[in-house]
Scaffold this motif. Structure first.
Motif, PDB file in Angstrom:
ATOM      1  N   ARG A 167      19.582 -20.932-107.666  1.00  0.00           N
ATOM      2  CA  ARG A 167      19.489 -21.569-108.940  1.00  0.00           C
ATOM      3  C   ARG A 167      19.111 -23.076-109.321  1.00  0.00           C
ATOM      4  O   ARG A 167      18.434 -23.191-110.288  1.00  0.00           O
ATOM      5  CB  ARG A 167      20.825 -21.527-108.828  1.00  0.00           C
ATOM      6  CG  ARG A 167      21.690 -22.248-109.934  1.00  0.00           C
ATOM      7  CD  ARG A 167      22.068 -21.298-111.354  1.00  0.00           C
ATOM      8  NE  ARG A 167      21.381 -21.333-112.260  1.00  0.00           N
ATOM      9  CZ  ARG A 167      22.816 -22.576-112.831  1.00  0.00           C
ATOM     10  NH1 ARG A 167      23.747 -23.411-112.524  1.00  0.00           N
ATOM     11  NH2 ARG A 167      22.578 -22.288-114.630  1.00  0.00           N
ATOM     12  N   MET A 219      17.381 -20.342-114.845  1.00  0.00           N
ATOM     13  CA  MET A 219      18.491 -18.523-114.384  1.00  0.00           C
ATOM     14  C   MET A 219      19.892 -19.203-114.133  1.00  0.00           C
ATOM     15  O   MET A 219      20.561 -19.814-114.247  1.00  0.00           O
ATOM     16  CB  MET A 219      18.199 -18.255-112.419  1.00  0.00           C
ATOM     17  CG  MET A 219      18.819 -16.642-112.269  1.00  0.00           C
ATOM     18  SD  MET A 219      17.774 -16.873-110.847  1.00  0.00           S
ATOM     19  CE  MET A 219      16.294 -16.172-110.395  1.00  0.00           C
ATOM     20  N   THR A 220      20.597 -17.772-114.517  1.00  0.00           N
ATOM     21  CA  THR A 220      22.236 -17.900-114.784  1.00  0.00           C
ATOM     22  C   THR A 220      22.635 -17.513-113.556  1.00  0.00           C
ATOM     23  O   THR A 220      21.734 -17.015-112.356  1.00  0.00           O
ATOM     24  CB  THR A 220      22.833 -16.951-116.116  1.00  0.00           C
ATOM     25  OG1 THR A 220      21.823 -15.505-115.247  1.00  0.00           O
ATOM     26  CG2 THR A 220      21.813 -16.887-116.954  1.00  0.00           C
ATOM     27  N   TRP A 221      23.893 -18.165-113.175  1.00  0.00           N
ATOM     28  CA  TRP A 221      24.729 -17.826-112.096  1.00  0.00           C
ATOM     29  C   TRP A 221      24.761 -16.540-111.878  1.00  0.00           C
ATOM     30  O   TRP A 221      25.061 -16.106-110.067  1.00  0.00           O
ATOM     31  CB  TRP A 221      26.411 -18.444-112.173  1.00  0.00           C
ATOM     32  CG  TRP A 221      26.147 -19.834-111.734  1.00  0.00           C
ATOM     33  CD1 TRP A 221      26.091 -20.790-112.647  1.00  0.00           C
ATOM     34  CD2 TRP A 221      25.683 -20.513-111.141  1.00  0.00           C
ATOM     35  NE1 TRP A 221      26.261 -22.424-112.070  1.00  0.00           N
ATOM     36  CE2 TRP A 221      26.071 -22.147-111.288  1.00  0.00           C
ATOM     37  CE3 TRP A 221      25.353 -19.766-109.161  1.00  0.00           C
ATOM     38  CZ2 TRP A 221      26.360 -22.803-110.031  1.00  0.00           C
ATOM     39  CZ3 TRP A 221      24.831 -20.594-108.374  1.00  0.00           C
ATOM     40  CH2 TRP A 221      25.371 -23.274-108.676  1.00  0.00           C
ATOM     41  N   ARG A 222      24.755 -15.580-113.095  1.00  0.00           N
ATOM     42  CA  ARG A 222      25.247 -14.136-112.748  1.00  0.00           C
ATOM     43  C   ARG A 222      23.592 -13.963-112.047  1.00  0.00           C
ATOM     44  O   ARG A 222      23.238 -12.680-110.639  1.00  0.00           O
ATOM     45  CB  ARG A 222      25.432 -13.267-114.079  1.00  0.00           C
ATOM     46  CG  ARG A 222      25.096 -12.191-113.551  1.00  0.00           C
ATOM     47  CD  ARG A 222      25.714 -11.461-115.054  1.00  0.00           C
ATOM     48  NE  ARG A 222      25.330  -9.669-114.787  1.00  0.00           N
ATOM     49  CZ  ARG A 222      24.125  -8.588-115.208  1.00  0.00           C
ATOM     50  NH1 ARG A 222      22.891  -9.412-114.989  1.00  0.00           N
ATOM     51  NH2 ARG A 222      24.543  -7.589-114.599  1.00  0.00           N
ATOM     52  N   PHE A 227      23.103 -15.067-108.393  1.00  0.00           N
ATOM     53  CA  PHE A 227      23.987 -14.086-107.736  1.00  0.00           C
ATOM     54  C   PHE A 227      24.033 -12.153-107.064  1.00  0.00           C
ATOM     55  O   PHE A 227      23.110 -12.472-106.066  1.00  0.00           O
ATOM     56  CB  PHE A 227      25.208 -14.303-108.141  1.00  0.00           C
ATOM     57  CG  PHE A 227      26.212 -12.770-107.190  1.00  0.00           C
ATOM     58  CD1 PHE A 227      26.765 -13.818-105.857  1.00  0.00           C
ATOM     59  CD2 PHE A 227      26.343 -11.305-107.183  1.00  0.00           C
ATOM     60  CE1 PHE A 227      27.511 -12.621-105.270  1.00  0.00           C
ATOM     61  CE2 PHE A 227      27.511 -11.091-106.865  1.00  0.00           C
ATOM     62  CZ  PHE A 227      28.010 -11.858-105.809  1.00  0.00           C
TER      63      PHE A 227
END
Lengths: 79, 162
Positions: B15, B21-24, B27
């Motif tokens: 991240r 970038m999103t956390w999703r 991940f």
């Protein structure tokens, strides 16, 4: 307040317990960040509990941790 | 999946490296990275799976998802067939239009969930650990070829150009 109490209170006050140990497929972006935090805190709780003696750990767990999370028996060496 | 502190750190590193970038996405990227840990040396490469994809890699992946579409159709799973078909169409369109495709842009698209990301990661893993005498298909393709009794030569072997 001990570190363990702080972790447990944080988990409860921020509503993080339901996010422990799940597969995060249908979470929102905010929940993903919470998911990471929840699981990291849960690991920290397990670590703190593993430093206690078995009976104290068991009592503490049953008093403060939701019943959906089983006691981490595997952290203790039994004779 | 077993959640570990190392895994959590990896998500944060990804991240941090990609601010947009999103956390999703971070991940699922970390999950994929754990699965392709053999290829850790390649992560910083500008044309690795995690960065900008070369047009030949976009074309190869589009073909791979097209093959999945066809195999699922033969297996009678029309839902997955159309889902993978849509991914294939998007990649073909990007390749055809000469657009630059990045990993971040790809996984942020609608219809690209963990199944597609896992497939891309598995494709990449198969490609980078390939050797002259042995290159494997992805688990999904192997399973589908067994189910549909299709010959191995029907699907191109995974290949990644750096």
């Amino acid at each position: 307040m001990t570190v363990l109490t702080f972790y447990i209170k944080t988990m409860s006050s921020q509503g993080l317990w339901p996010l422990v140990g799940i597969w995060p497929e249908h979470l929102t972006e905010k929940q993903y960040a919470q998911y990471l935090r929840a699981n990291e805190l849960y690991l920290a709780i397990q670590k703190e509990v593993s430093l206690m003696n078995y009976n104290d750990a068991l009592t503490c767990w049953s008093n403060h941790v939701p019943t959906s999370r089983p006691f981490p028996d595997f952290l203790f060496i039994k004779h | 999946m077993l959640f570990t502190t190392e895994f959590n750190k990896l998500v944060h590193i990804i991240r941090k490296a990609h601010k947009e970038m999103t956390w999703r996405a971070a991940f699922h990227t970390a999950v994929g990275f754990v699965n392709v840990s053999e290829s850790g040396d390649h992560i910083a490469h500008p044309h690795s799976m995690y960065n900008t994809w070369k047009p030949e890699n976009v074309r190869a992946l589009a073909g791979h998802f097209w093959a999945l579409k066809c195999l699922y159709r033969e297996a009678g799973d029309l839902g997955r067939s159309s889902a993978f078909g849509r991914v294939s169409d998007k990649l073909f369109a990007a390749w055809d239009g000469g657009y630059t495709v990045t990993y971040q842009a790809f996984i942020s698209q609608r219809g690209v969930g963990s199944s597609v990301i896992n497939e891309v990661c598995d494709y990449y893993r198969c490609a980078v650990i390939a050797e002259p005498h042995f290159t494997d298909h992805t688990d999904r393709v192997m399973h589908l070829m067994a189910v549909t009794n299709a010959p191995r030569s029907r699907v191109n072997l995974p290949k990644w150009t750096f």
